[in-house]
Each structure stands twice: as C-alpha cells, then as structure tokens.
Scaffold this motif. Structure first.
Motif, PDB file in Angstrom:
ATOM      1  N   SER A 111       4.793   9.971   3.748  1.00  0.00           N
ATOM      2  CA  SER A 111       4.839   8.921   2.716  1.00  0.00           C
ATOM      3  C   SER A 111       5.225   7.564   3.275  1.00  0.00           C
ATOM      4  O   SER A 111       5.818   7.447   4.341  1.00  0.00           O
ATOM      5  CB  SER A 111       5.851   9.307   1.630  1.00  0.00           C
ATOM      6  OG  SER A 111       7.161   9.307   2.152  1.00  0.00           O
ATOM      7  N   SER A 112       4.889   6.556   2.481  1.00  0.00           N
ATOM      8  CA  SER A 112       5.384   5.211   2.759  1.00  0.00           C
ATOM      9  C   SER A 112       6.828   5.137   2.256  1.00  0.00           C
ATOM     10  O   SER A 112       7.307   6.022   1.551  1.00  0.00           O
ATOM     11  CB  SER A 112       4.517   4.174   2.042  1.00  0.00           C
ATOM     12  OG  SER A 112       4.473   4.415   0.650  1.00  0.00           O
ATOM     13  N   GLN A 113       7.533   4.071   2.637  1.00  0.00           N
ATOM     14  CA  GLN A 113       8.885   3.834   2.149  1.00  0.00           C
ATOM     15  C   GLN A 113       9.058   2.326   2.029  1.00  0.00           C
ATOM     16  O   GLN A 113       8.896   1.599   3.001  1.00  0.00           O
ATOM     17  CB  GLN A 113       9.936   4.437   3.081  1.00  0.00           C
ATOM     18  CG  GLN A 113      11.324   4.400   2.487  1.00  0.00           C
ATOM     19  CD  GLN A 113      12.356   5.081   3.363  1.00  0.00           C
ATOM     20  OE1 GLN A 113      12.320   4.973   4.579  1.00  0.00           O
ATOM     21  NE2 GLN A 113      13.308   5.761   2.737  1.00  0.00           N
ATOM     22  N   LEU A 114       9.379   1.866   0.813  1.00  0.00           N
ATOM     23  CA  LEU A 114       9.465   0.444   0.512  1.00  0.00           C
ATOM     24  C   LEU A 114      10.921   0.036   0.306  1.00  0.00           C
ATOM     25  O   LEU A 114      11.666   0.733  -0.387  1.00  0.00           O
ATOM     26  CB  LEU A 114       8.658   0.155  -0.760  1.00  0.00           C
ATOM     27  CG  LEU A 114       8.559  -1.298  -1.197  1.00  0.00           C
ATOM     28  CD1 LEU A 114       7.194  -1.545  -1.807  1.00  0.00           C
ATOM     29  CD2 LEU A 114       9.648  -1.669  -2.181  1.00  0.00           C
ATOM     30  N   PHE A 115      11.318  -1.086   0.916  1.00  0.00           N
ATOM     31  CA  PHE A 115      12.653  -1.665   0.748  1.00  0.00           C
ATOM     32  C   PHE A 115      12.491  -3.105   0.263  1.00  0.00           C
ATOM     33  O   PHE A 115      11.760  -3.888   0.876  1.00  0.00           O
ATOM     34  CB  PHE A 115      13.408  -1.716   2.087  1.00  0.00           C
ATOM     35  CG  PHE A 115      13.817  -0.374   2.602  1.00  0.00           C
ATOM     36  CD1 PHE A 115      15.095   0.100   2.378  1.00  0.00           C
ATOM     37  CD2 PHE A 115      12.936   0.424   3.308  1.00  0.00           C
ATOM     38  CE1 PHE A 115      15.492   1.346   2.855  1.00  0.00           C
ATOM     39  CE2 PHE A 115      13.310   1.665   3.786  1.00  0.00           C
ATOM     40  CZ  PHE A 115      14.597   2.123   3.553  1.00  0.00           C
ATOM     41  N   PHE A 116      13.187  -3.459  -0.818  1.00  0.00           N
ATOM     42  CA  PHE A 116      13.192  -4.850  -1.276  1.00  0.00           C
ATOM     43  C   PHE A 116      14.637  -5.234  -1.585  1.00  0.00           C
ATOM     44  O   PHE A 116      15.325  -4.536  -2.331  1.00  0.00           O
ATOM     45  CB  PHE A 116      12.310  -5.053  -2.514  1.00  0.00           C
ATOM     46  CG  PHE A 116      11.998  -6.500  -2.732  1.00  0.00           C
ATOM     47  CD1 PHE A 116      10.928  -7.088  -2.081  1.00  0.00           C
ATOM     48  CD2 PHE A 116      12.811  -7.293  -3.523  1.00  0.00           C
ATOM     49  CE1 PHE A 116      10.657  -8.445  -2.237  1.00  0.00           C
ATOM     50  CE2 PHE A 116      12.549  -8.641  -3.684  1.00  0.00           C
ATOM     51  CZ  PHE A 116      11.463  -9.220  -3.036  1.00  0.00           C
ATOM     52  N   PRO A 117      15.121  -6.345  -0.981  1.00  0.00           N
ATOM     53  CA  PRO A 117      16.523  -6.734  -1.158  1.00  0.00           C
ATOM     54  C   PRO A 117      16.814  -7.195  -2.586  1.00  0.00           C
ATOM     55  O   PRO A 117      16.008  -7.891  -3.200  1.00  0.00           O
ATOM     56  CB  PRO A 117      16.710  -7.872  -0.158  1.00  0.00           C
ATOM     57  CG  PRO A 117      15.345  -8.462  -0.018  1.00  0.00           C
ATOM     58  CD  PRO A 117      14.387  -7.318  -0.163  1.00  0.00           C
TER      59      PRO A 117
ATOM     60  N   GLU B 252       0.858  -1.187   0.000  1.00  0.00           N
ATOM     61  CA  GLU B 252       0.000   0.000   0.000  1.00  0.00           C
ATOM     62  C   GLU B 252       0.894   1.237   0.000  1.00  0.00           C
ATOM     63  O   GLU B 252       1.314   1.703   1.055  1.00  0.00           O
ATOM     64  CB  GLU B 252      -0.899  -0.014   1.229  1.00  0.00           C
ATOM     65  CG  GLU B 252      -1.823  -1.208   1.281  1.00  0.00           C
ATOM     66  CD  GLU B 252      -2.492  -1.364   2.637  1.00  0.00           C
ATOM     67  OE1 GLU B 252      -2.526  -0.406   3.432  1.00  0.00           O
ATOM     68  OE2 GLU B 252      -2.969  -2.476   2.903  1.00  0.00           O
ATOM     69  N   LEU B 253       1.211   1.741  -1.189  1.00  0.00           N
ATOM     70  CA  LEU B 253       2.117   2.879  -1.311  1.00  0.00           C
ATOM     71  C   LEU B 253       1.387   4.192  -1.091  1.00  0.00           C
ATOM     72  O   LEU B 253       0.264   4.366  -1.550  1.00  0.00           O
ATOM     73  CB  LEU B 253       2.771   2.888  -2.690  1.00  0.00           C
ATOM     74  CG  LEU B 253       3.576   1.644  -3.055  1.00  0.00           C
ATOM     75  CD1 LEU B 253       4.095   1.758  -4.484  1.00  0.00           C
ATOM     76  CD2 LEU B 253       4.718   1.442  -2.083  1.00  0.00           C
ATOM     77  N   THR B 254       2.035   5.109  -0.397  1.00  0.00           N
ATOM     78  CA  THR B 254       1.545   6.470  -0.200  1.00  0.00           C
ATOM     79  C   THR B 254       2.673   7.388  -0.667  1.00  0.00           C
ATOM     80  O   THR B 254       3.614   7.645   0.078  1.00  0.00           O
ATOM     81  CB  THR B 254       1.214   6.725   1.282  1.00  0.00           C
ATOM     82  OG1 THR B 254       0.298   5.740   1.726  1.00  0.00           O
ATOM     83  CG2 THR B 254       0.620   8.105   1.476  1.00  0.00           C
ATOM     84  N   LEU B 255       2.589   7.856  -1.932  1.00  0.00           N
ATOM     85  CA  LEU B 255       3.720   8.568  -2.525  1.00  0.00           C
ATOM     86  C   LEU B 255       3.349   9.889  -3.201  1.00  0.00           C
ATOM     87  O   LEU B 255       4.223  10.549  -3.758  1.00  0.00           O
ATOM     88  CB  LEU B 255       4.420   7.670  -3.558  1.00  0.00           C
ATOM     89  CG  LEU B 255       4.968   6.352  -3.004  1.00  0.00           C
ATOM     90  CD1 LEU B 255       5.479   5.485  -4.135  1.00  0.00           C
ATOM     91  CD2 LEU B 255       6.045   6.601  -1.975  1.00  0.00           C
ATOM     92  N   ASN B 256       2.091  10.274  -3.188  1.00  0.00           N
ATOM     93  CA  ASN B 256       1.674  11.492  -3.882  1.00  0.00           C
ATOM     94  C   ASN B 256       1.094  12.548  -2.954  1.00  0.00           C
ATOM     95  O   ASN B 256       0.449  13.475  -3.414  1.00  0.00           O
ATOM     96  CB  ASN B 256       0.640  11.150  -4.967  1.00  0.00           C
ATOM     97  CG  ASN B 256       1.262  10.333  -6.078  1.00  0.00           C
ATOM     98  OD1 ASN B 256       2.367  10.604  -6.504  1.00  0.00           O
ATOM     99  ND2 ASN B 256       0.554   9.321  -6.531  1.00  0.00           N
ATOM    100  N   GLN B 257       1.288  12.412  -1.655  1.00  0.00           N
ATOM    101  CA  GLN B 257       0.753  13.368  -0.699  1.00  0.00           C
ATOM    102  C   GLN B 257       1.478  14.706  -0.807  1.00  0.00           C
ATOM    103  O   GLN B 257       2.680  14.749  -1.068  1.00  0.00           O
ATOM    104  CB  GLN B 257       0.891  12.847   0.736  1.00  0.00           C
ATOM    105  CG  GLN B 257       0.287  11.493   0.983  1.00  0.00           C
ATOM    106  CD  GLN B 257      -1.216  11.509   0.843  1.00  0.00           C
ATOM    107  OE1 GLN B 257      -1.756  11.620  -0.237  1.00  0.00           O
ATOM    108  NE2 GLN B 257      -1.891  11.403   1.971  1.00  0.00           N
ATOM    109  N   SER B 258       0.781  15.779  -0.584  1.00  0.00           N
ATOM    110  CA  SER B 258       1.362  17.124  -0.449  1.00  0.00           C
ATOM    111  C   SER B 258       2.276  17.523  -1.602  1.00  0.00           C
ATOM    112  O   SER B 258       3.278  18.204  -1.409  1.00  0.00           O
ATOM    113  CB  SER B 258       2.129  17.229   0.874  1.00  0.00           C
ATOM    114  OG  SER B 258       1.297  16.917   1.960  1.00  0.00           O
TER     115      SER B 258
END
Length: 175
Positions: free
Chosen positions: A89-95, A54-60
């Motif tokens: 915002s969200s922050q996603l990490f994938f190895p 659930e990405l939150t990347l377009n706020q403000s």
C-alpha cells in the motif's frame, strides 16, 4: 526536548534538500496546495484541491485507514538506524502542525543505504509514499507535531523493516 544518539564517526552525512515533486517523484507524491489549481465550491466559500495523491489502499483485501500520528521532535544531527516500507500500500502523511519536518527515503527494491535521500518539508507540504518505498519513520522538527496519516489496514503483513549496519549508517546533519 529531544534526546541525542551517539553519532558514529564513520557514518555518511547528508543534508536535507527542499521537498519538490521533481526530486521526490520516484518515492511518491508531494502534496502541496500552493502548486495545484483549485475549484471553488459551496457558493464560492470553499476552495477544493482535487486528486492530490495516487493512493493504493485496497490491495489484497485491505481497507483505507485514517489516523493521527503525534511525533516528538528529532534532534539534529540524527543517526539513521532503521527504515521501513509497506509493500502492499501507499502511505500518506500531511502535517497538521505549523512546523517543518523531515522526509527520509530510499528507492523501491532491496534497501541500499547509499541511496538514502533526505528532504525538508514545509508545514503546507505532505507526502504519499508509493507502495514499497523505503522510508524512515516520521521526523518532526522544533516541537511535537501532529500528522494526518492515510494508509491501509490489512490482516496480512504489510510492513518490512530493516536495520542499517554500523558501517552503512547515515547521519542527517543540521539543516
């Protein structure tokens, strides 16, 4: 090779637990293709795993940003000294490396060191932090490791940092 910090004798010690969605739900999403149903696409040559976070990347007025972070390995035991959060915002990490890594978080709201939780993530698991979730910076294990990071670029402040006071510090002990 990692550099060890001097461990404070009064610090509380915690052992990381396996990263599972049920234990991590208040902090964000666990991205794990072994737990998801996939779709076959491209004439059956590609397996697609949909809607993994659930990405939150377009706020403000912000915009999505795709990055690679290269992290040096952490030495255990590790004394935690600071945390950060991204309130907008969200922050996603994938190895991208075949190594386990540590995920260390604290709940949304005022930072409380006694609520820190630590997880050991396998090389096929990523995390997506909800906006405002306190987290430690990326902690690779064993060797230098790369991570795909998806977060938000914005002209206003979107990173709060807190230093942990000496009597409140936490040690991540051996796994």
């Amino acid at each position: 090779m990692c550099i060890r910090d001097r461990i404070e004798p009064l610090a509380r010690s915690i052992v990381p637990q396996p990263l599972e969605q049920k234990a991590f739900y208040e902090f964000g999403n666990v991205i794990d293709t072994s737990m998801r149903k996939s779709l076959l696409i491209n004439d059956g040559n590609t397996e697609r795993f949909n809607d993994l976070a659930e990405l939150t990347l377009n706020q403000s007025g912000g915009k999505p940003s795709i990055n690679i972070f290269r992290s040096k390995p952490a030495c255990l035991p590790l004394l935690l000294k600071s945390f950060e959060r991204h309130p907008l915002s969200s922050q996603l990490f994938f190895p991208l490396s075949e190594q386990p890594y540590l995920v260390i978080v604290a709940p949304y709201g005022d930072f409380v060191s006694s609520k820190i939780k630590a997880f050991i993530a396998s090389p096929n698991q990523g995390v997506n932090y909800h906006p405002g979730t306190w987290h430690h910076y990326n902690l690779a294990l064993n060797e230098v490791s790369d991570f795909l990071v998806i977060d938000m670029v914005i002209d206003k402040e979107n990173c709060d940092e807190v230093e942990i006071e000496k009597g409140e510090q936490v040690i991540i002990s051996a796994i």
